[in-house]
Design an enzyme around this catalytic site. Structure first.
Site: not given
Ligand code: ATR
Length: 269
Positions: A65, A99
């Site tokens: 990420k 997220d």
């Protein structure tokens, strides 16, 4: 057929393929979502390769990420968080982070209005960062408590929130409208409680990002009459938001949740 995928290392346990393929089927899309084991040093090749092959979109997971910021053009939120979990292919290869909105949508689904709510976020790692920045954008009043208070203070100062240590939870928990566990505590059976369950009361919402088991925090919340939300919903909504970014379609939340819960059950067998 459009190909979508998730890159990570390891990737074999990811529930995203089952969740996204169920969504594609429900939406009647001629599309397929596959897991790919990609190491950090090949991430650039893999993303450019997916772009060249006309992939519809990507998700990224551990440990990719942060590295993705060197390769894709991050939107403001992903840049602020410092991590990308969703890649879209248009004029540019864009990086997004869904997220945090996953967590927020899970809360809003239960009727909470984020703006003006007093939110206690426990944790200051990667997941907490994503949630903190997204919540701040929505205008929540945020307190952050972490085992290492320095990390809480640092994250808090970057979003104009307050930072604390875990010893402050005794005072912070009863005052909060929403309590979010963004630490890994609770993932393993026998993990200690972060705070005494008696500090919780009716009218509060307790959201635990842990999704592999019902945590003590969620059991305490239910016992206290608070609303308990598990991490499955964050997983579902971060995926739903990604699907929306790629296709512009309204994601079938129920179908996606069912696929994740079935996937988790199959793991237990
Ligand atoms: P993730 O990307 O999943 O958020 P991480 O970045 O390693 O993972 O962050 C883990 C979080 O869980 C941190 O907030 C960590 O606290 P520290 O910053 O003090 O390390 C928290 N955490 C992990 N184990 C913990 C424990 N036993 N008690 C309290 N907090 C814990």
């Amino acid at each position: 057929m459009k190909i979508f995928g998730i890159f990570g290392d390891p990737i074999v346990h990811s529930l995203s393929p089952a969740m996204q393929n169920a969504a594609f089927r429900a939406l009647g899309l001629d599309a397929c979502y596959l897991p790919f084991r990609i190491t950090k040093d090949r991430l650039g090749d893999a993303i450019l390769g997916a772009s060249a092959m006309g992939f519809g979109g990507l998700n990224l997971t551990i440990p990719l990420k942060e590295k993705a910021l060197e390769i894709v053009l991050p939107d403001d939120l992903a840049a602020a968080i410092g991590a990308v979990n969703t890649v879209s292919f248009g004029q540019e290869i864009m990086g997004h982070n869904t997220d945090g909105s996953g967590a927020i949508m899970a809360l809003e689904e239960k009727g909470i209005k984020i703006k003006g709510s007093r939110i206690l976020l426990i944790g200051a790692g990667g997941a907490a960062r994503a949630i903190a920045y997204t919540l701040a954008k929505e205008g929540a009043e945020i307190s952050i408590a972490n085992r290492s208070p320095g990390k809480a203070l640092e994250l808090a100062s970057s979003i104009q929130a307050e930072g604390y240590g875990l010893e402050d939870l005794e005072r912070l928990v009863p005052q909060a409208d929403v309590i979010i566990n963004a630490t890994s505590v609770g993932m393993k059976e026998g993990d200690p409680r972060l705070f005494d369950g008696n500090l919780l009361h009716t009218g509060q919402m307790v959201f635990d990002i842990v999704y592999n088991r019902e945590t003590e925090m969620l059991k305490d919340a239910a016992k206290a009459g608070a609303v308990a939300i598990d991490g499955v919903m964050m997983l579902v909504y971060q995926g739903a938001k990604a699907l929306e970014i790629w296709t512009g379609l309204k994601p079938p939340i129920d179908v996606m949740e069912k696929a994740v819960r079935e996937g988790l059950k199959a793991r237990e067998r």
